[in-house]
Motif scaffolding. Sequence first.
Motif, PDB file in Angstrom:
ATOM      1  N   TRP A   1     -17.149   4.753  -2.300  1.00  0.00           N
ATOM      2  CA  TRP A   1     -17.027   4.140  -0.984  1.00  0.00           C
ATOM      3  C   TRP A   1     -17.747   4.948   0.092  1.00  0.00           C
ATOM      4  O   TRP A   1     -17.488   6.133   0.236  1.00  0.00           O
ATOM      5  CB  TRP A   1     -15.560   4.039  -0.576  1.00  0.00           C
TER       6      TRP A   1
ATOM      7  N   SER B   1     -13.123   5.024  -6.322  1.00  0.00           N
ATOM      8  CA  SER B   1     -12.121   4.178  -6.975  1.00  0.00           C
ATOM      9  C   SER B   1     -12.631   3.846  -8.361  1.00  0.00           C
ATOM     10  O   SER B   1     -13.793   3.440  -8.526  1.00  0.00           O
ATOM     11  CB  SER B   1     -11.888   2.880  -6.200  1.00  0.00           C
TER      12      SER B   1
ATOM     13  N   TRP C   1      -7.517  -4.523  -2.386  1.00  0.00           N
ATOM     14  CA  TRP C   1      -7.547  -4.841  -3.818  1.00  0.00           C
ATOM     15  C   TRP C   1      -6.503  -5.894  -4.139  1.00  0.00           C
ATOM     16  O   TRP C   1      -5.417  -5.877  -3.556  1.00  0.00           O
ATOM     17  CB  TRP C   1      -7.236  -3.597  -4.636  1.00  0.00           C
TER      18      TRP C   1
ATOM     19  N   ASN D   1      -7.745   6.469  -7.787  1.00  0.00           N
ATOM     20  CA  ASN D   1      -8.465   6.853  -6.571  1.00  0.00           C
ATOM     21  C   ASN D   1      -8.577   8.363  -6.515  1.00  0.00           C
ATOM     22  O   ASN D   1      -7.599   9.070  -6.780  1.00  0.00           O
ATOM     23  CB  ASN D   1      -7.744   6.363  -5.317  1.00  0.00           C
TER      24      ASN D   1
ATOM     25  N   VAL E   1     -11.879  -6.955  -5.308  1.00  0.00           N
ATOM     26  CA  VAL E   1     -11.946  -6.073  -4.137  1.00  0.00           C
ATOM     27  C   VAL E   1     -12.653  -6.837  -3.028  1.00  0.00           C
ATOM     28  O   VAL E   1     -13.712  -7.438  -3.230  1.00  0.00           O
ATOM     29  CB  VAL E   1     -12.612  -4.705  -4.440  1.00  0.00           C
TER      30      VAL E   1
ATOM     31  N   TRP F   1       0.868  -1.180   0.000  1.00  0.00           N
ATOM     32  CA  TRP F   1       0.000   0.000   0.000  1.00  0.00           C
ATOM     33  C   TRP F   1       0.890   1.210   0.000  1.00  0.00           C
ATOM     34  O   TRP F   1       1.863   1.294   0.721  1.00  0.00           O
ATOM     35  CB  TRP F   1      -0.887  -0.013   1.237  1.00  0.00           C
TER      36      TRP F   1
ATOM     37  N   HIS G   1     -14.500   9.195  -1.202  1.00  0.00           N
ATOM     38  CA  HIS G   1     -13.496   8.357  -1.856  1.00  0.00           C
ATOM     39  C   HIS G   1     -14.126   7.596  -3.009  1.00  0.00           C
ATOM     40  O   HIS G   1     -15.044   6.814  -2.806  1.00  0.00           O
ATOM     41  CB  HIS G   1     -12.920   7.398  -0.809  1.00  0.00           C
TER      42      HIS G   1
ATOM     43  N   LEU H   1      -5.707   1.300 -11.140  1.00  0.00           N
ATOM     44  CA  LEU H   1      -6.759   1.807 -10.267  1.00  0.00           C
ATOM     45  C   LEU H   1      -6.517   3.292 -10.054  1.00  0.00           C
ATOM     46  O   LEU H   1      -5.406   3.704  -9.729  1.00  0.00           O
ATOM     47  CB  LEU H   1      -6.710   1.075  -8.921  1.00  0.00           C
TER      48      LEU H   1
END
Length: 108
Positions: free
Chosen positions: A83, A56, A91, A102, A65, A8, A54, A100
């Motif tokens: 979200w 995605s 993910w 975000n 996910v 992450w 948020h 992806l």
Amino acid sequence: MTSRTPIWKTWGSPLSLLETKFKAQLGSLTGMVFDFTEVGDIMAKHRHTAHDSHLSIVTGGKLLVRVTGYPDMILEAGRVVDWPGGTEHEWEALEAPARLVNIFRPSR
């Protein structure tokens, strides 16, 4: 399929092998692009504050996910997730490359 170490990367933190291709601050919004370069790459389980907005957007490949308290979802390019604040999720790349995007609006 061999899973890689959970990874992450967040806002300049060196916690990740996931490559952040782009980060931009656009007024009160922050946009980030994450590339999953191998099948099995993982963005580790995390959550944003209950007050953050948020989105995605899967823009390439196929991603799994996992959302705490909900069935797993497989999302392909073109799918968007809005979200609810505080939702814990992670993910995993099912196809590579996968991308992806975000978009966040942090709470104030």
